[in-house]
Design an enzyme around this catalytic site. Structure first.
Site, mmCIF file in Angstrom:
data_model
loop_
_atom_site.group_PDB
_atom_site.id
_atom_site.type_symbol
_atom_site.label_atom_id
_atom_site.label_comp_id
_atom_site.label_asym_id
_atom_site.label_seq_id
_atom_site.Cartn_x
_atom_site.Cartn_y
_atom_site.Cartn_z
ATOM 1 C CD GLU A 251 -2.937 -0.900 -0.083
ATOM 2 O OE1 GLU A 251 -3.026 0.221 -0.624
ATOM 3 O OE2 GLU A 251 -3.548 -1.891 -0.487
ATOM 4 C CE1 TYR B 153 -7.097 2.282 -0.174
ATOM 5 C CE2 TYR B 153 -4.742 2.748 -0.119
ATOM 6 C CZ TYR B 153 -5.792 1.928 -0.488
ATOM 7 O OH TYR B 153 -5.550 0.754 -1.144
ATOM 8 C CG ASP C 144 -7.712 3.548 -4.364
ATOM 9 O OD1 ASP C 144 -8.934 3.629 -4.661
ATOM 10 O OD2 ASP C 144 -6.913 2.861 -5.023
#
Length: 233
Positions: A52, A135, A153
């Site tokens: 991520e 997020y 996102d």
């Protein structure tokens, strides 16, 4: 007063039907079309976190190249936390936005020191860590721990704005509306929540793209306010 209440009830029911249609079509499409990405094959919190952080402002193809090499060099939080800053920078070299690497390194040290090398499960706790915003916190909670929480996102936000609000951009309170909508879409079952969040992001990445959305190919076009307008043109 009664009229307003009835209108509110009808509006809520309409939104619920809209959401159900969207989710059903989206998940069916995801089963057929989802990309096989290495970070989707793991529930390891550290590996999910690394992916991520790398995916922030970096194309998937580039991350796919760096991700396995980084994990080979720093296989867990202990390894990353004990590394020298120069070694972390070298492993990140070529990905750009080097503040991400510094934050990830500081995060690893914080988690080893404060949480005995176990990443927290709840978004609120994750957001206390260096470089972790809403997020990333939602993504780790959902994709690693299968928590029924939203992960919105840029791709997901764009799709949700178009589908449910009929607009291309958003700011301030409007983005709060997007997150609230995403939270309402998340199934209570953790495994389904994982898939639902992944599917919304995948839709934005492959179909509901920024400049020229592929509305004719969209699996949720009939449930999308922007998509329905494109059909009527």
């Amino acid at each position: 007063m009664r009229t307003k209440v009835r209108d509110g009830v009808r509006g809520a029911r309409s939104l619920a039907r809209h959401s159900e249609s969207f989710t059903r079509r989206l998940l069916a499409w995801y089963e057929r079309s989802a990309r096989d990405l290495p970070w989707r094959r793991t529930r390891d919190p550290y590996q999910v976190l690394v992916s991520e952080v790398m995916l922030q402002q970096t194309q998937v193809s580039r991350v796919s190249e760096f991700y396995p090499r980084f994990l080979e060099r720093f296989p867990d939080l202990h390894a990353l936390a004990s590394a020298k800053p120069r070694a972390v920078r070298e492993a990140w070299d070529g990905l750009g936005y080097y503040a991400r690497a510094r934050n990830l390194h500081e995060l690893a040290k914080s988690v080893v020191r404060q949480y005995h090398a176990a990443l927290p499960e709840e978004p609120q706790e994750l957001m206390k860590l260096p470089g972790v915003g809403p997020y990333t916190a939602g993504a780790v909670a959902s994709f690693a721990y299968e928590k029924p929480v939203p992960a919105v996102d840029t791709n997901a936000a764009r799709g949700l704005r178009r589908v449910f609000f009929g607009r291309e951009t958003g700011n301030g309170k409007r983005e709060t509306d997007v997150w609230q909508t995403a939270a309402g879409l998340v199934p209570k079952d953790g495994k389904k929540a994982w898939k639902s969040n992944q599917a919304i992001m995948e839709l934005g990445a492959l179909i509901c793209v920024a400049r020229k959305p592929k509305c004719p190919e969209c699996p949720v076009r009939t449930a999308c306010k922007v998509g329905r307008r494109s059909v009527m043109r």
